[in-house]
Design an enzyme around this catalytic site. Sequence first.
Site, PDB file in Angstrom:
ATOM      1  N   LYS A 163       5.919  57.218  60.921  1.00  0.00           N
ATOM      2  CA  LYS A 163       6.549  56.512  62.041  1.00  0.00           C
ATOM      3  C   LYS A 163       8.032  56.322  61.760  1.00  0.00           C
ATOM      4  O   LYS A 163       8.430  55.472  60.980  1.00  0.00           O
ATOM      5  CB  LYS A 163       5.907  55.142  62.293  1.00  0.00           C
ATOM      6  CG  LYS A 163       6.329  54.605  63.668  1.00  0.00           C
ATOM      7  CD  LYS A 163       6.291  53.121  63.797  1.00  0.00           C
ATOM      8  CE  LYS A 163       7.558  52.405  63.438  1.00  0.00           C
ATOM      9  NZ  LYS A 163       8.745  52.742  64.218  1.00  0.00           N
ATOM     10  N   GLU A 204      11.294  49.918  50.078  1.00  0.00           N
ATOM     11  CA  GLU A 204      12.733  50.091  49.848  1.00  0.00           C
ATOM     12  C   GLU A 204      13.429  49.201  50.856  1.00  0.00           C
ATOM     13  O   GLU A 204      13.496  49.533  52.045  1.00  0.00           O
ATOM     14  CB  GLU A 204      13.141  51.552  50.075  1.00  0.00           C
ATOM     15  CG  GLU A 204      12.562  52.532  49.083  1.00  0.00           C
ATOM     16  CD  GLU A 204      13.171  52.386  47.696  1.00  0.00           C
ATOM     17  OE1 GLU A 204      14.267  51.804  47.569  1.00  0.00           O
ATOM     18  OE2 GLU A 204      12.536  52.829  46.742  1.00  0.00           O
ATOM     19  N   CYS A 227      22.190  51.252  52.810  1.00  0.00           N
ATOM     20  CA  CYS A 227      21.553  50.187  52.026  1.00  0.00           C
ATOM     21  C   CYS A 227      22.290  49.917  50.719  1.00  0.00           C
ATOM     22  O   CYS A 227      22.324  48.803  50.232  1.00  0.00           O
ATOM     23  CB  CYS A 227      20.099  50.536  51.757  1.00  0.00           C
ATOM     24  SG  CYS A 227      19.899  52.157  51.029  1.00  0.00           S
ATOM     25  N   GLU A 249      22.862  40.513  53.996  1.00  0.00           N
ATOM     26  CA  GLU A 249      23.242  41.866  54.391  1.00  0.00           C
ATOM     27  C   GLU A 249      23.724  41.861  55.843  1.00  0.00           C
ATOM     28  O   GLU A 249      23.047  41.324  56.711  1.00  0.00           O
ATOM     29  CB  GLU A 249      21.986  42.740  54.269  1.00  0.00           C
ATOM     30  CG  GLU A 249      22.247  44.208  54.169  1.00  0.00           C
ATOM     31  CD  GLU A 249      20.942  45.011  54.160  1.00  0.00           C
ATOM     32  OE1 GLU A 249      19.943  44.562  54.738  1.00  0.00           O
ATOM     33  OE2 GLU A 249      20.959  46.102  53.574  1.00  0.00           O
TER      34      GLU A 249
HETATM   35  P1  NAD Z   1      13.770  47.488  60.189  1.00  0.00           P
HETATM   36  O1  NAD Z   1      13.061  46.715  59.146  1.00  0.00           O
HETATM   37  O2  NAD Z   1      14.143  46.768  61.443  1.00  0.00           O
HETATM   38  O3  NAD Z   1      12.890  48.728  60.683  1.00  0.00           O
HETATM   39  C1  NAD Z   1      12.491  49.734  59.790  1.00  0.00           C
HETATM   40  C2  NAD Z   1      11.246  50.390  60.328  1.00  0.00           C
HETATM   41  O4  NAD Z   1      10.203  49.435  60.320  1.00  0.00           O
HETATM   42  C3  NAD Z   1      11.362  50.886  61.760  1.00  0.00           C
HETATM   43  O5  NAD Z   1      10.659  52.104  61.884  1.00  0.00           O
HETATM   44  C4  NAD Z   1      10.671  49.802  62.551  1.00  0.00           C
HETATM   45  O6  NAD Z   1      10.126  50.242  63.763  1.00  0.00           O
HETATM   46  C5  NAD Z   1       9.571  49.396  61.593  1.00  0.00           C
HETATM   47  N1  NAD Z   1       9.034  48.049  61.777  1.00  0.00           N
HETATM   48  C6  NAD Z   1       9.652  46.973  62.321  1.00  0.00           C
HETATM   49  N2  NAD Z   1       8.804  45.911  62.307  1.00  0.00           N
HETATM   50  C7  NAD Z   1       7.650  46.336  61.743  1.00  0.00           C
HETATM   51  C8  NAD Z   1       6.410  45.704  61.435  1.00  0.00           C
HETATM   52  N3  NAD Z   1       6.183  44.425  61.721  1.00  0.00           N
HETATM   53  N4  NAD Z   1       5.449  46.432  60.838  1.00  0.00           N
HETATM   54  C9  NAD Z   1       5.664  47.722  60.518  1.00  0.00           C
HETATM   55  N5  NAD Z   1       6.813  48.371  60.792  1.00  0.00           N
HETATM   56  C10 NAD Z   1       7.797  47.693  61.394  1.00  0.00           C
HETATM   57  O7  NAD Z   1      15.012  48.138  59.477  1.00  0.00           O
HETATM   58  P2  NAD Z   1      16.146  49.025  60.118  1.00  0.00           P
HETATM   59  O8  NAD Z   1      17.006  48.101  60.923  1.00  0.00           O
HETATM   60  O9  NAD Z   1      15.564  50.208  60.794  1.00  0.00           O
HETATM   61  O10 NAD Z   1      16.920  49.565  58.826  1.00  0.00           O
HETATM   62  C11 NAD Z   1      17.915  48.830  58.223  1.00  0.00           C
HETATM   63  C12 NAD Z   1      17.404  48.193  56.959  1.00  0.00           C
HETATM   64  O11 NAD Z   1      16.855  49.205  56.108  1.00  0.00           O
HETATM   65  C13 NAD Z   1      18.489  47.555  56.144  1.00  0.00           C
HETATM   66  O12 NAD Z   1      18.073  46.297  55.689  1.00  0.00           O
HETATM   67  C14 NAD Z   1      18.691  48.504  54.971  1.00  0.00           C
HETATM   68  O13 NAD Z   1      19.206  47.906  53.821  1.00  0.00           O
HETATM   69  C15 NAD Z   1      17.329  49.036  54.774  1.00  0.00           C
HETATM   70  N6  NAD Z   1      17.370  50.334  54.083  1.00  0.00           N
HETATM   71  C16 NAD Z   1      17.013  50.374  52.774  1.00  0.00           C
HETATM   72  C17 NAD Z   1      17.080  51.582  52.072  1.00  0.00           C
HETATM   73  C18 NAD Z   1      16.719  51.652  50.608  1.00  0.00           C
HETATM   74  O14 NAD Z   1      16.654  52.750  50.064  1.00  0.00           O
HETATM   75  N7  NAD Z   1      16.473  50.551  49.934  1.00  0.00           N
HETATM   76  C19 NAD Z   1      17.486  52.733  52.740  1.00  0.00           C
HETATM   77  C20 NAD Z   1      17.828  52.652  54.076  1.00  0.00           C
HETATM   78  C21 NAD Z   1      17.758  51.440  54.749  1.00  0.00           C
END
Ligand code: NAD
Length: 496
Positions: free
Chosen positions: A174, A249, A283, A384
């Site tokens: 997803k 992550e 990130c 963040e």
């Molecule tokens: P997000 O948590 O809003 O969403 C990430 C994914 O999770 C999306 O596909 C979303 O649809 C899904 N999601 C949302 N709620 C959910 C739930 N309750 N259950 C299951 N899935 C759910 O994050 P984002 O805004 O897409 O990405 C930004 C974040 O990702 C930042 O905090 C960034 O630091 C982090 N990030 C971390 C890394 C790493 O390697 N550590 C890499 C890239 C991004």
Amino acid sequence: MNPTLYINGVWRNSSNGGRHEVRSPHDGSLVASVAQASIDDVMEAIAAARACFDSGVYSSWSWTQRSALVSKIADLLERDASIVAKKESDDTGKRLIEAEYDVADVVATFRHFAALGLVEQDHVVDVGIEHVTSRIVHEPVGVCSLIGPWNYPLLQIAWKVAPALVAGCSFILKPSELTPQSAIHLIKLIEEAGTPAGVANLILGPGSVVGNALTTDPRVDLVSFTGGLTTGKTIMVGAAPTVKKLALELGGKNPHIIFADADLDAAIDNAVTGVFLHSGQVCSAGTRLIVERSIHDRVVKEIVRRAADIRMGGPADLTAETGPLISESHLKTVEKYVAAGIAEGAKLLIGGKRSERPEHAHGWYFLPTVFDGCNTSMHCVQEESFGPVMTIEVFDTEAQAIAIGNDTIFGLSGGVWSRDTDKAARVAGALRHGTIWVNDYGPYRPQAEWGGYKQSGIGRELGSHGLGEYLEIKHIWTNNSPSRSGWFHDAVGGES
Ligand code: NAD
């Protein structure tokens, strides 16, 4: 209408007709319309992955066969690199050239895991008993839910899909609802490469609905998630009742430390890149600049000069160096974060608002922003923003630099600049973050592990551990000379 869900080897639309429009972050124009899965679709996808895994139709393939498949997918990705990069650039608003770099990294990821699959994983251990053979074997973990973010959409899911395939798992992928196009194309290539039906399934839709189902269903063995901290915690709670394996992550609030004896020209240039690349939607962005007091004024002046000069533009703007934020809602979050920083006493040196250039009027452009006079008690230092915002703190001693760098709930990455190699090594060793760059900032390679200490996550991606997340380890003890255990007394004794 283009069917964009892939369940049990069939492309189809949502069972309830749901669709979702993907909009360009650059100008709000429509870039794609994709199916939005219903809960029934999710249930079918999980059932397909479970049945496929349990049948052994793919999980029983040899390591060599699975590696060859992943290698073939890398070839196909290379063939379609420009198509995939265009989709990625349309969805994210990043420049085409940046998306092309990302696709090259994706290919390298698939090649890395294909190569790793050829390295013998199983081994015999010496348990010190002559007539016992003790074998450690590695088996696929089972059905995996793979959930990705929008900032590096294809790359982040490649870190999951490639090892899951090499390990012999079945999965439901997803991607973020904001950036689904590159994932759709990847699944087409996985199909073209000859992957059996049911191994790879694609579900599109909002995390709160379909994501939740994917992370709580008892038929799922592992959830691998990249995204925000709050979502990660929700997933942990949802996964707890069935004790799923978790690979998380999450976010980062990454310290970038510059000592007075550093190569300042290189350090400042990397500090600017480290925080403003992709408008801070990274990130591992070096959002916390931590500078030795004696060079503070010089470094800050130069950073502000460079920030003022950054050229922003959309995917097609060949002169652009960075692009828009992903959405209006994300831009509003960054605006609120900046307002809170000002309210708590951080000194705004530049930026702090959306771009007022007419060519940015319909997109989500936020200016490179620098806050000085910050300290670890401030929210803008601790939380963040995931936007182009740098906070600056000062230190006087090596111990202070380390303490400031570690004063965060996160632990994803950090950087240290010094010409004193012993000092740099001491600081690198003392920082509690998963990746530390010394006299550099930002590069990574698939051969090396990636992941976070503390609340930046659980487990590692890439490297060899990145494959290990998708494997169960089984110990098989074979007694080559069976005998009685002799523990309990036996009144009769001997064989009956
Ligand atoms: P997000 O948590 O809003 O969403 C990430 C994914 O999770 C999306 O596909 C979303 O649809 C899904 N999601 C949302 N709620 C959910 C739930 N309750 N259950 C299951 N899935 C759910 O994050 P984002 O805004 O897409 O990405 C930004 C974040 O990702 C930042 O905090 C960034 O630091 C982090 N990030 C971390 C890394 C790493 O390697 N550590 C890499 C890239 C991004």
